[in-house]
Design a protein around this motif. Structure first.
Motif, PDB file in Angstrom:
ATOM      1  N   UNK A  82      52.500   3.967   1.157  1.00  0.00           N
ATOM      2  CA  UNK A  82      51.496   4.026   0.093  1.00  0.00           C
ATOM      3  C   UNK A  82      50.181   3.427   0.592  1.00  0.00           C
ATOM      4  N   UNK A  83      49.953   3.533   1.912  1.00  0.00           N
ATOM      5  CA  UNK A  83      48.809   2.887   2.537  1.00  0.00           C
ATOM      6  C   UNK A  83      47.482   3.537   2.257  1.00  0.00           C
ATOM      7  N   UNK A  84      47.474   4.800   1.882  1.00  0.00           N
ATOM      8  CA  UNK A  84      46.256   5.507   1.469  1.00  0.00           C
ATOM      9  C   UNK A  84      46.603   6.356   0.250  1.00  0.00           C
ATOM     10  N   UNK A  85      45.602   6.791  -0.505  1.00  0.00           N
ATOM     11  CA  UNK A  85      45.902   7.680  -1.640  1.00  0.00           C
ATOM     12  C   UNK A  85      46.647   8.944  -1.228  1.00  0.00           C
ATOM     13  N   UNK A  86      46.279   9.522  -0.085  1.00  0.00           N
ATOM     14  CA  UNK A  86      46.948  10.749   0.352  1.00  0.00           C
ATOM     15  C   UNK A  86      48.400  10.493   0.743  1.00  0.00           C
ATOM     16  N   UNK A  87      48.665   9.371   1.419  1.00  0.00           N
ATOM     17  CA  UNK A  87      50.049   9.046   1.768  1.00  0.00           C
ATOM     18  C   UNK A  87      50.883   8.790   0.517  1.00  0.00           C
ATOM     19  N   UNK A  88      50.303   8.095  -0.451  1.00  0.00           N
ATOM     20  CA  UNK A  88      51.036   7.826  -1.690  1.00  0.00           C
ATOM     21  C   UNK A  88      51.405   9.124  -2.389  1.00  0.00           C
ATOM     22  N   UNK A  89      50.453  10.053  -2.451  1.00  0.00           N
ATOM     23  CA  UNK A  89      50.739  11.335  -3.101  1.00  0.00           C
ATOM     24  C   UNK A  89      51.791  12.115  -2.321  1.00  0.00           C
ATOM     25  N   UNK A 118      44.089   4.999  15.307  1.00  0.00           N
ATOM     26  CA  UNK A 118      45.214   4.080  15.076  1.00  0.00           C
ATOM     27  C   UNK A 118      45.017   2.716  15.718  1.00  0.00           C
ATOM     28  N   UNK A 119      44.110   2.626  16.686  1.00  0.00           N
ATOM     29  CA  UNK A 119      44.023   1.408  17.501  1.00  0.00           C
ATOM     30  C   UNK A 119      42.684   0.695  17.348  1.00  0.00           C
ATOM     31  N   UNK A 120      42.142   0.725  16.165  1.00  0.00           N
ATOM     32  CA  UNK A 120      40.817   0.151  15.949  1.00  0.00           C
ATOM     33  C   UNK A 120      40.850  -1.314  15.539  1.00  0.00           C
ATOM     34  N   UNK A 121      42.000  -1.824  15.150  1.00  0.00           N
ATOM     35  CA  UNK A 121      42.081  -3.195  14.622  1.00  0.00           C
ATOM     36  C   UNK A 121      42.399  -4.178  15.742  1.00  0.00           C
ATOM     37  N   UNK A 126      46.171  -0.754   7.870  1.00  0.00           N
ATOM     38  CA  UNK A 126      45.180   0.189   7.335  1.00  0.00           C
ATOM     39  C   UNK A 126      44.843   1.261   8.361  1.00  0.00           C
ATOM     40  N   UNK A 127      44.712   0.870   9.625  1.00  0.00           N
ATOM     41  CA  UNK A 127      44.390   1.844  10.671  1.00  0.00           C
ATOM     42  C   UNK A 127      45.529   2.851  10.861  1.00  0.00           C
ATOM     43  N   UNK A 128      46.762   2.353  10.881  1.00  0.00           N
ATOM     44  CA  UNK A 128      47.919   3.251  11.027  1.00  0.00           C
ATOM     45  C   UNK A 128      47.989   4.219   9.856  1.00  0.00           C
ATOM     46  N   UNK A 129      47.800   3.715   8.647  1.00  0.00           N
ATOM     47  CA  UNK A 129      47.858   4.580   7.465  1.00  0.00           C
ATOM     48  C   UNK A 129      46.745   5.619   7.481  1.00  0.00           C
ATOM     49  N   UNK A 130      45.539   5.199   7.836  1.00  0.00           N
ATOM     50  CA  UNK A 130      44.428   6.154   7.891  1.00  0.00           C
ATOM     51  C   UNK A 130      44.667   7.214   8.961  1.00  0.00           C
ATOM     52  N   UNK A 131      45.214   6.799  10.108  1.00  0.00           N
ATOM     53  CA  UNK A 131      45.495   7.766  11.168  1.00  0.00           C
ATOM     54  C   UNK A 131      46.530   8.784  10.705  1.00  0.00           C
ATOM     55  N   UNK A 132      47.599   8.306  10.051  1.00  0.00           N
ATOM     56  CA  UNK A 132      48.632   9.216   9.556  1.00  0.00           C
ATOM     57  C   UNK A 132      48.079  10.143   8.490  1.00  0.00           C
TER      58      UNK A 132
END
Length: 923
Positions: A572-579, A138-141, A122-128
């Motif tokens: 597909x880790x976040x809505x924006x990445x999926x789109x 990216x390193x919060x988990x 989730x952290x990697x996806x949110x960072x991207x």
């Protein structure tokens, strides 16, 4: 200067010493220096843990940056603009025809690539997604790993699919909006279907015994409940009456899923669940055809905003049916052959590859009459393959009667096997809803696949089936193919096989049906995911050359691609990445190509390219057949790797078998992952340079002039940028008896001199040092030829920070070498203990050397227990002077040996994750 910066500087300094002696190994030397600090106490495991955490964070940031680079732009507004630019068409008929057929099928598989914990992913996806790739994002988990189960894999797949649904809804809304603006009288009839989704999590039986038929039924009902709930929420404002009906149907499906999740071992319990599911019920919805028609009828007279909402929902229903997507069952060909043998060869005397078996199979197909079958028949069936067909029949009759089901057949090399699958589909009355798909991934299948396709498509029964289904379905596998013949020869062989499919379809009058080609590949270079760009990723498994073979024959393509396990779900880790990911599919349109494009010189100059392919393949096959390669890859067993899935990575074995482990015992994913961890992706790089030997200039000219050739070079360069032959050699030195004997020679490591001597003596007969040295020598010769070839080809996209990345990998490898030495020294220093359960002290040492550390520690804890009753736990009246001070327990052994080994191994596995993140994927 931080410790990591000091180590980077020191590694660079050590690299300079290779000019003094070519045999000097800077990675091993840095590992030795770290080991000396660790054993002297100048550096503690806590210090190493802090350094590992820093490098772990660098790996996570690299992973996020790679993800962002591949799918960029990620910004939703930018992707909306990209989608709008695709909406141009001369008239509505052209526009509608383009978007009514899927450009691609996207499949979410359950391959064991759940490298990151959910929090890390989730952290990697949110960072991207955010564009702010830093330690703060990216390193919060925490680094703690999750327990991975089939249920957790299924949950993750469903979450990724839900985000894909939302992204496709946004795309469909954009298409409808564009159509409304240009063709206000026609836009409501658009019915877009740009992308279709599928998955096989919970339905793939190949190599698994932990997925029962009721597991698949439970998942399928749960998916139905989730999808109906999403449809209901989507229509709550636009069509409240429909939404209410769908919500009730969702609740009913959820209740049925719960029933099939219960213990059904009692026939009475199974009968009750089966009777409830199969009975008529007002909320038992098995088709959405009526709902879709109702929504489109309402849209015809609704205001524009309401009509758009209704049509977006109808488009989703048309694509997915009563589930999160289409589902894929998978069995092995041997399971099908065992099932059909009972019918065509009960005495076991017939060769199923013979013409006699094929003739009998034709007769059986012609005689097949549909049989009724219920859940009791399913429950008592002992054939895995037949159970699959019975389960599919129940799904189609009682859960979703609209969506077809794929039957993937692994290791399928005989037309009889496909006809057997078709026979069972007919026998249970579901042939009109099941797409049987042979899988080509073994060396034999790739070599003989063209003849297989010619023979299969020549069968009248198969042609009639394909015409009725509207497609010919095949699957290609880049993982095992890349393992058996190397990734580049595998891609080129699969490409030729795809071309043969186009020829066979045209020759057998099947140009009017679609070719559904499911190209399964992982997220790493060694398993078929080209790392340079999303365009390369889509073209690598289905090249423009292969696409043109179908288009020129008038055959519609249905390309299907996989996103495998946790690594794949990151897209597909976040809505924006999926789109962003789906927008790249829309832009690159893998189902389409220019039929009039000039022939790539790589395919025209077969006098060069074919020899080049064969030479690479020979070298890759030579490695796979080599005892040296096999021993090196399996030197540490699979202990270099984390558990990354619910499926076992290899068959169980005892210690004797472990020492003789074959590459056939481990799957493609861990095989590729081990190559990454050893520092050299052999299945990508090996042979590419040697294949050009004696003809460097002409081969380089061809690769420069060819789009496909440049793509090959980009893959090799990406792999070579992360490769280190010195690292491969360094791991062999861990088993060098002379190294351990010489290490304390000058007397400055007296505290470990006895342990070093014990290791030196134990390893005098060990073969691993020689194995790694021979392998490194072979790789070095090939690498020199590769450098000579690449020097003649311009680097199209030099990697930023290449040297920094290589230094980070070198530090990670040196740290792990130091940790392994710490484990070896501690293990050999453990006091002797009595043999128990057929396990001796030497066996425990070998467990540590092959990194079966958990097993070794379990044996040591058995031999040296600390959890047992103490004297103070008793209320005995008689006094005692024993135990006295001399009768101490084993706490010191745990503190000095067992706990350090456990901590060092945990840190080594965190390094494994960091290295995989730098490579971009696990396996």
């Amino acid at each position: 200067m931080s410790l990591s910066a000091n180590l980077a500087a020191r590694l660079q300094e050590l690299h300079g010493r290779t000019a003094e002696t070519p045999l000097f190994n800077p990675v091993f030397q840095l590992g030795l220096e770290l080991s000396r600090q660790l054993e002297s106490g100048a550096l503690g495991l806590d210090d190493i843990a802090a350094l590992v955490a820093e490098l772990e964070c660098d790996g996570l940031m690299a992973r996020a940056a790679r993800l962002e680079r591949l799918v960029a732009p990620v910004d939703p507004d930018a992707n909306a603009a990209r989608l709008d630019s695709l909406a141009d068409a001369p008239d509505f008929a052209t526009f509608a025809a383009r978007w009514r057929q899927p450009l691609a099928h996207v499949v979410f598989t359950a391959h064991p690539t759940f490298l990151l914990s959910r929090a890390q992913a989730a952290a990697v996806a949110e960072a991207a997604s955010s564009g702010d790739i830093s330690t703060a994002t990216a390193c919060t988990a925490p680094h703690a790993r999750d327990a991975i189960t089939l249920d957790s894999e299924h949950d993750d797949a469903m979450a990724a699919l839900a985000r894909a649904h939302a992204a496709r809804d946004a795309i469909n809304a954009r298409l409808l909006c564009a159509a409304r603006a240009r063709w206000p009288l026609h836009w409501r009839t658009l019915a877009p279907l740009p992308l279709r989704f599928a998955h096989w999590v919970g339905y793939d039986m190949d190599g698994r015994t932990d997925i029962s038929w009721n597991t698949s039924l439970r998942y399928r009902l749960a998916e139905k409940a989730a999808r109906l709930a999403a449809y209901a929420a989507q229509l709550e404002q636009a069509a409240p009456d429909v939404a209410l009906r769908l919500a009730r149907a969702s609740a009913y499906a959820a209740a049925m899923s719960a029933r099939f999740g219960a213990d059904l071992s009692d026939p009475a319990a199974l009968s009750d669940a089966a009777n409830t599911l199969t009975a008529d019920h007002p909320d038992k919805l098995t088709s959405l055809a009526g709902v879709i028609a109702e929504l489109e009828a309402q849209a015809a007279s609704a205001d524009d905003a309401t009509a758009e909402a209704l049509l977006v929902a109808a488009a989703a229903m048309r694509a997915d049916g009563l589930g999160m997507g289409w589902i894929h069952f998978r069995v092995n060909s041997s399971q099908l052959q065992n099932a059909i043998r009972r019918r065509i060869d009960p005495t076991g005397k017939l060769d199923l590859a013979s013409q006699a078996a094929l003739m009998r199979m034709r007769e059986l197909l012609a005689e097949a009459k549909p049989l009724r079958a219920n859940f009791a028949a399913l429950a008592i069936e002992n054939s895995t393959a037949v159970r699959q067909f019975l389960a599919m029949a129940q799904i189609i009759r009682h859960i979703d009667g609209d969506a077809p089901i794929r039957m993937l057949v692994a290791e399928c090399e005989q037309p009889t096997t496909v006809l057997a699958a078709l026979y069972f589909a007919r026998l249970f009355g579901i042939a009109d809803k099941v797409d049987v798909s042979p899988l080509f991934e073994t060396e034999s299948a790739l070599e003989h696949g063209g003849r297989f396709l010619d023979a299969l498509l020549a069968e009248p029964a198969y042609r009639e089936y394909a015409q009725r289904r509207g497609r010919v379905s095949v699957q290609t596998g880049f993982s095992d193919a890349g393992r058996f013949v190397g990734q580049i020869p595998a891609a080129l062989a699969i490409e030729r096989l795809q071309g043969r499919l186009a020829e066979a379809m045209a020759a057998n009058g099947l140009s009017d049906v679609a070719a559904l080609i499911f190209n399964t590949h992982g997220e790493s270079m060694g398993r078929g995911a080209h790392p340079s760009s999303f365009a390369d990723r889509l073209e690598w498994p289905l090249s423009p050359w292969a696409r043109r073979r179908f288009v020129r024959s008038g055959i519609r393509l249905e390309p299907e691609v996989s996103f495998q396990g946790g690594d794949g779900y990151l897209f597909f880790g976040t809505p924006d990445l999926a789109l962003a990911t789906l927008t790249r599919f829309m832009e690159l349109a893998p189902a389409q190509t220019d039929p009039d494009a000039p022939t790539d010189p790589f395919y025209r100059r077969t006098d060069l390219s074919l020899d080049f392919y064969r030479a690479i393949r020979r070298q890759q096959q030579g490695h796979l057949a080599s005892a040296t390669y096999s021993r090196a890859v399996t030197a540490f067993g699979l202990g270099l790797l984390n558990d990354t899935g619910s499926r076992k990575s290899r068959r169980q074995s005892d210690l004797a078998a472990d020492r003789q482990m074959s590459l056939r015992q481990i799957r493609a994913i861990p095989h590729n992952a081990v190559l990454q961890q050893l520092g050299y992706p052999i299945n990508v790089i090996a042979g590419f340079g040697s294949a050009a030997e004696g003809n460097y200039e002409e081969m380089a000219a061809l690769l420069r002039a060819s789009a496909r050739g440049r793509q090959l070079v980009r893959l090799v360069r990406a792999a070579n940028a992360l490769a280190s032959i010195k690292t491969v050699a360094a791991y062999g030195e861990l088993f060098n008896s002379a190294y351990w004997a010489s290490r304390p020679y000058r007397g400055d490591e007296a505290q470990i001199s006895d342990a070093c001597l014990a290791l030196a003596e134990y390893l005098t007969k060990d073969d691993r040092t020689g194995v790694f040295r021979r392998l490194a020598s072979r790789l070095r010769v090939d690498a020199l030829k590769l450098h000579r070839l690449l020097a003649l080809i311009p680097d199209e996209a030099p990697l930023d920070g290449r040297e920094q990345t290589r230094r980070e990998l070198g530090i990670l490898q040196a740290l792990r070498l130091a940790l392994f030495q710490h484990m070896f020294l501690r293990a050999v220093s453990v006091p002797a203990f009595s043999r128990a359960n057929d396990i001796a002290r030497e066996d425990v040492l070998e467990m540590v050397f092959t990194l079966r550390v958990d097993e070794a520690l379990a044996q040591l804890r058995r031999a040296f227990p600390v959890s047992f009753p103490g004297i103070e736990d008793f209320t005995v009246s008689e006094p005692t002077d024993y135990p006295d001070d001399a009768a101490t327990g084993y706490e010191a052994i745990h503190r000095d040996f067992i706990e350090p080994i456990e901590s060092a191994n945990a840190l080594a596995l965190r390094i494994t994750t960091a290295i995989a993140n730098v490579f971009g994927a696990h396996g």
